[in-house]
Scaffold this motif. Sequence first.
Motif, PDB file in Angstrom:
ATOM      1  N   ASP A 251      38.430 -43.811  58.948  1.00 47.60           N
ATOM      2  CA  ASP A 251      38.736 -43.747  57.509  1.00 47.60           C
ATOM      3  C   ASP A 251      39.017 -42.238  57.340  1.00 47.60           C
ATOM      4  N   LYS A 252      38.223 -41.267  57.824  1.00 45.60           N
ATOM      5  CA  LYS A 252      38.259 -40.016  57.434  1.00 45.60           C
ATOM      6  C   LYS A 252      39.576 -39.367  57.732  1.00 45.60           C
ATOM      7  N   LEU A 253      40.268 -40.039  58.836  1.00 44.13           N
ATOM      8  CA  LEU A 253      41.500 -39.205  59.294  1.00 44.13           C
ATOM      9  C   LEU A 253      42.608 -40.119  58.728  1.00 44.13           C
ATOM     10  N   ARG A 254      42.522 -41.394  58.588  1.00 45.57           N
ATOM     11  CA  ARG A 254      43.431 -42.500  58.434  1.00 45.57           C
ATOM     12  C   ARG A 254      44.729 -42.092  57.502  1.00 45.57           C
ATOM     13  N   ASP A 255      44.222 -41.610  56.263  1.00 40.05           N
ATOM     14  CA  ASP A 255      45.056 -41.385  55.215  1.00 40.05           C
ATOM     15  C   ASP A 255      45.841 -40.030  54.929  1.00 40.05           C
ATOM     16  N   LYS A 256      45.240 -38.886  56.063  1.00 39.54           N
ATOM     17  CA  LYS A 256      45.507 -37.686  55.960  1.00 39.54           C
ATOM     18  C   LYS A 256      46.826 -37.448  56.694  1.00 39.54           C
ATOM     19  N   SER A 257      47.526 -36.401  56.505  1.00 37.21           N
ATOM     20  CA  SER A 257      48.864 -36.122  56.640  1.00 37.21           C
ATOM     21  C   SER A 257      48.712 -35.293  58.197  1.00 37.21           C
ATOM     22  N   GLY A 258      49.649 -35.164  58.758  1.00 41.02           N
ATOM     23  CA  GLY A 258      49.635 -34.305  60.050  1.00 41.02           C
ATOM     24  C   GLY A 258      49.533 -35.068  61.367  1.00 41.02           C
ATOM     25  N   LYS A 259      50.004 -34.826  62.432  1.00 42.31           N
ATOM     26  CA  LYS A 259      49.631 -35.377  63.774  1.00 42.31           C
ATOM     27  C   LYS A 259      48.382 -35.594  64.369  1.00 42.31           C
ATOM     28  N   LEU A 260      48.401 -36.562  64.969  1.00 40.85           N
ATOM     29  CA  LEU A 260      47.045 -36.741  65.445  1.00 40.85           C
ATOM     30  C   LEU A 260      46.676 -36.406  66.860  1.00 40.85           C
ATOM     31  N   ILE A 261      45.587 -35.636  67.091  1.00 42.81           N
ATOM     32  CA  ILE A 261      45.400 -34.947  68.346  1.00 42.81           C
ATOM     33  C   ILE A 261      44.140 -35.372  68.795  1.00 42.81           C
ATOM     34  N   TYR A 262      43.960 -35.431  70.089  1.00 35.01           N
ATOM     35  CA  TYR A 262      42.687 -35.699  70.745  1.00 35.01           C
ATOM     36  C   TYR A 262      42.168 -34.285  71.652  1.00 35.01           C
ATOM     37  N   PHE A 263      40.801 -34.190  71.399  1.00 35.43           N
ATOM     38  CA  PHE A 263      40.264 -32.805  71.833  1.00 35.43           C
ATOM     39  C   PHE A 263      38.946 -33.453  72.585  1.00 35.43           C
ATOM     40  N   ALA A 264      39.120 -33.277  74.167  1.00 36.95           N
ATOM     41  CA  ALA A 264      38.054 -33.563  74.895  1.00 36.95           C
ATOM     42  C   ALA A 264      37.671 -32.643  76.050  1.00 36.95           C
ATOM     43  N   MET A 265      36.699 -32.128  76.056  1.00 33.68           N
ATOM     44  CA  MET A 265      36.232 -31.246  77.240  1.00 33.68           C
ATOM     45  C   MET A 265      35.441 -31.570  78.273  1.00 33.68           C
ATOM     46  N   GLY A 266      35.213 -33.180  78.421  1.00 31.58           N
ATOM     47  CA  GLY A 266      34.150 -33.819  79.540  1.00 31.58           C
ATOM     48  C   GLY A 266      32.723 -33.265  79.021  1.00 31.58           C
ATOM     49  N   SER A 267      31.892 -34.203  79.785  1.00 36.34           N
ATOM     50  CA  SER A 267      30.413 -34.014  79.182  1.00 36.34           C
ATOM     51  C   SER A 267      29.738 -32.858  79.660  1.00 36.34           C
ATOM     52  N   ILE A 268      30.295 -31.936  80.723  1.00 37.45           N
ATOM     53  CA  ILE A 268      29.751 -30.944  80.986  1.00 37.45           C
ATOM     54  C   ILE A 268      30.235 -29.762  80.335  1.00 37.45           C
TER      55      ILE A 268
END
Length: 408
Positions: A251-268
């Motif tokens: 919900d926090k992101l659903r109604d906001k504008s802008g593209k959707l981006i995934y940021f993942a650095m791995g557990s370590i």
Amino acid sequence: MTGHLNMGVNVARQLATSAEHRVIYLTSQEAADKKLDKLLGTNVEIMIEPEPGIKIWQQLTDNNYWLETGLLSDGLLAYEKASIIFNEMKSIDNLDSDNQLLDQVLAVVKPDLIVTDFSIVYPAIARSGIPLMRIWITARLTGIGDRLLPPHGSGLPIDSKPEIFAEFNEKLIKPLNAIWKPYNNYLVSMGCQPLPENVLFPIDNCLNIYAYPKEMDQLYEQIKPLPKNVIRFDHMLIESDFDGQEFIIPDKLRDKSGKLIYFAMGSICASDRQNMIRLIKMLGKSQHRFIVSLGNRLDDYSLPDNVWGQPSLPQLSILPLVDLVITHCGINTICETMYFGKPMICLPVFGDQYDHSQRIYELGFGIRLDVHKCTERQLLGSIDSLLTDKVMAEKLKKISQRIQYKIS
């Protein structure tokens, strides 16, 4: 069956289902508790290592170890980080203890095939006479070296002069030899064949498989074609990997504008709390929305309004929904992101991540930045640049279609 990464788990599942073999997966209790949920409901039998377990790898899977040694910081060069990891592997006492464990396991299981992702040879396996298949947990530079190829873990451009490659290798000779010499002597004392100089795992006497998209691997293939006993796959996912839970945009992101981006650095890499906070603060100033895999050290950090995250996320369910991926460039994330045809911002921290990032940059699939030194302007500018690059988007779309068509 031995191993600890997603690739090994998926190979075990495939052998047990499609091929209908009896598969026994040897692992630690900790891994069984935390990382082997993908084996639940399958025919794979999980065998827990007797104490003390495979000790030689315990440090290298401990997040605190990576922080305390500085391997996640910007204070060490690539070859210096490699030297620290080599030093961790040099204890013959641990190796012999682990080998006794494997001797016991093989005597009980009596397998027809051993599948492993170990990066060293154990006498118990070498002397068993049992056919061996090795999964490379990084890409081809792990097992195939050549004076015309970048050294594994260097991150050097593919078109560098051979003397540049030689200079990097020269810096690693002393720490590598410090492992190789006692290790080779140990193998010989145990009745095994001696190893080629400074080679920890020869590839000639086993089947070798690894995952790397063809479009990325082609730079290496043009210089050093694969031997017949080495097989490349675009990925090691199987169809059931895509049968998981649906990911609903928060919900926090659903109604906001802008593209959707995934940021993942791995557990370590995500364990570097200070730098993760620095990067997330930058993302908070972007016009776009971010889903972040936070790891286990940011539970008390308040995320910006355009950023949502959890300690662990269903990556394969998220990737189809996003427009861009920011990643450390671990091999699993590379293969999965290419499968869905997403551009990448590469933030490598150590090891093969440098190599993958450089190939992505050279081939025009993304941008490589310094994870510790990139500025807000560089990071946000790179995001906007990639999101508006229609030529790159079309190229990645065609690659995704090719890969997915092959397993459909």
